[in-house]
Each structure stands twice: as C-alpha cells, then as structure tokens.
Design a protein around this motif. Structure first.
Motif, PDB file in Angstrom:
ATOM      1  N   GLU A 178       0.830  -1.205   0.000  1.00  0.00           N
ATOM      2  CA  GLU A 178       0.000   0.000   0.000  1.00  0.00           C
ATOM      3  C   GLU A 178       0.869   1.261   0.000  1.00  0.00           C
ATOM      4  O   GLU A 178       0.610   2.203  -0.754  1.00  0.00           O
ATOM      5  CB  GLU A 178      -0.923  -0.001   1.222  1.00  0.00           C
ATOM      6  N   THR A 179       1.890   1.302   0.825  1.00  0.00           N
ATOM      7  CA  THR A 179       2.713   2.507   0.891  1.00  0.00           C
ATOM      8  C   THR A 179       3.597   2.664  -0.341  1.00  0.00           C
ATOM      9  O   THR A 179       3.989   3.782  -0.686  1.00  0.00           O
ATOM     10  CB  THR A 179       3.597   2.509   2.152  1.00  0.00           C
ATOM     11  N   LEU A 180       3.912   1.553  -1.005  1.00  0.00           N
ATOM     12  CA  LEU A 180       4.763   1.624  -2.196  1.00  0.00           C
ATOM     13  C   LEU A 180       4.181   2.575  -3.231  1.00  0.00           C
ATOM     14  O   LEU A 180       4.908   3.383  -3.833  1.00  0.00           O
ATOM     15  CB  LEU A 180       4.924   0.224  -2.800  1.00  0.00           C
ATOM     16  N   LEU A 181       2.878   2.508  -3.451  1.00  0.00           N
ATOM     17  CA  LEU A 181       2.243   3.320  -4.484  1.00  0.00           C
ATOM     18  C   LEU A 181       2.243   4.806  -4.137  1.00  0.00           C
ATOM     19  O   LEU A 181       2.025   5.646  -5.008  1.00  0.00           O
ATOM     20  CB  LEU A 181       0.807   2.844  -4.725  1.00  0.00           C
ATOM     21  N   LYS A 182       2.510   5.135  -2.864  1.00  0.00           N
ATOM     22  CA  LYS A 182       2.556   6.533  -2.447  1.00  0.00           C
ATOM     23  C   LYS A 182       3.970   7.107  -2.491  1.00  0.00           C
ATOM     24  O   LYS A 182       4.146   8.316  -2.281  1.00  0.00           O
ATOM     25  CB  LYS A 182       1.988   6.667  -1.029  1.00  0.00           C
ATOM     26  N   GLU A 183       4.960   6.266  -2.742  1.00  0.00           N
ATOM     27  CA  GLU A 183       6.329   6.754  -2.859  1.00  0.00           C
ATOM     28  C   GLU A 183       6.418   7.697  -4.061  1.00  0.00           C
ATOM     29  O   GLU A 183       5.953   7.360  -5.149  1.00  0.00           O
ATOM     30  CB  GLU A 183       7.303   5.588  -3.033  1.00  0.00           C
ATOM     31  N   PRO A 184       6.997   8.903  -3.904  1.00  0.00           N
ATOM     32  CA  PRO A 184       6.953   9.919  -4.971  1.00  0.00           C
ATOM     33  C   PRO A 184       7.480   9.440  -6.314  1.00  0.00           C
ATOM     34  O   PRO A 184       6.881   9.747  -7.357  1.00  0.00           O
ATOM     35  CB  PRO A 184       7.804  11.055  -4.398  1.00  0.00           C
TER      36      PRO A 184
END
Length: 226
Positions: free
Chosen positions: A53-59
């Motif tokens: 989930e957090t991967l997709l929020k990495e800039p």
C-alpha cells in the motif's frame, strides 16, 4: 558514449522524463558472497520500510505510474520494472542471482526506486533514440513477447532494445560482456538523479571493478541546468 536523444513527443507528454546514462567497462562474473550479502541487506530493508500500500505513495513510483498513464498505458497491467522488483521484495520473495552486473542493477533500482536498464553496449547498433513505443515486436528477458505500445522505448538502428518495463534479450548481459550502458530513468525530473549516479558508481566499483566511466544526462532542453 553513443549519442542519445529524447523524442519531442515523449517530452511533451511526460515533461519530467529524463535519463542518466552511464557507460563503463567492468568484469562480468558470477555473483560473489559480498554482493549476495548486499542483496540480503536490501531485502530486509525493503520489507521493513515498505508495504504494497505505501509503495504506491512513494513519490518516484507515483510519478512513474502517472507517466505511464499520461502515455495511455495502464501501470498496473504493464508494471515498471522498479515497481515489480519492489513488490517482489515486499512479499519476501527475494532476488535471483544472475551475475554481478544484473544483480547490481537490481540493487540500484530498488534503492533508487527508479527503473534501471543494464545493457551490453557493444550489442547496440548506432545512436540511441528514446521515443514512445508503437505496435512493434519486442521480446522481454524471461517474459516473451511484450506490448510496448505507448511506453518509453530505447531504440537503435535495429529497433527497440529496452524499456522501463523490461529489457530485451538482444542487448542482455552475458559472461562475454565488457562494456555496460546503464540507464536510470526518472519520470519526475532531475531531482536526486545525480545522487543516484553516485550510488551506481559506488556499487559498480565495489562489486564490478568499474573503469572508464562516462555520464550523460539526457533531458528536455528547457529543463537543462535546473
């Protein structure tokens, strides 16, 4: 180093697209224990730092996915190689040992969160154009035929030989490779790209005895120097 340029249509659709291109000589060999230890540390770091989930929020991942969407490509169906690599590590599946050149490239890609192409420069014919892919044949390493329409492709006189999704078998690294052409692709400008180059130099020096290094930053003219 070969002359490398960006096609104007790609510049227009993805203004932040740029590439750090490095050429150097190295000794390609089976992966040795120090590099295996580096890869194991990487795997542990990624599992501790990221989730799916957090991967997709990495800039950098978000910018790359947005770039594919701007070109008309579904980034969930045609994943960029860096995202696919990180997803594999997050799931705890680990990395294959191929050879030191390929394995260093995977470490670099995961650490920078950018797609990295590690290519045999002597197998590339003539200068290089980075353009938007068309309906044309392309065989990815270990993946068979890939639809490269509407994604960035690296092309020489013979046609496409690499993309941010998958490199092709024609320019793959073998035990006879002597000169590497390395692409680090950014979809959100040059911010941090020179630091990524320094990391590449460090890794390939430590684990590949890199020499005769040269660098070219390939970017739209209106962003040069910024």
């Amino acid at each position: 180093m070969k002359q490398i340029r960006l096609d104007s249509q790609l510049k227009e659709k993805v203004p932040g697209y740029c590439v750090a291109v490095m050429s150097f000589d190295m000794s390609v060999m089976p992966t040795q224990e120090p590099l295996k230890e580096e890869m194991n540390r990487l795997e542990q770091d990624i599992m501790q730092q990221l989730t799916l989930e957090t991967l997709l929020k990495e800039p950098r991942i978000a910018a790359a996915r947005a770039g594919y969407k701007a070109l008309g490509k579904d980034p969930s169906r045609y994943r960029l190689s860096c995202e696919a690599l990180l997803r594999r590590l997050i799931k705890g599946n680990g990395l294959y040992f191929v050879n030191n050149a390929v394995d260093i490239g995977n470490v670099l890609s995961a650490r920078t969160q950018r797609s990295v192409a590690v290519l045999d420069e002597d197998k590339i014919q003539g200068d290089v154009l980075i353009r938007i892919g068309q309906d044309e044949p392309y065989e990815g390493i270990g993946r068979g035929a890939i639809n490269i329409e509407n994604i960035p492709v690296y092309c020489d006189e013979l046609g496409p030989f690499g993309t941010p999704t998958s490199d092709t078998t024609r320019t793959r690294i073998t035990e006879t490779t002597e000169t590497i052409l390395l692409f680090i692709t950014s979809f959100n400008g040059t911010d941090g790209l020179l630091q990524d180059v320094e990391l590449a130099k460090d890794l390939f020096t430590r684990f590949g005895e890199m020499k005769n290094f040269s660098l070219e930053m390939v970017q739209p003219p209106d962003t040069a120097g910024k």
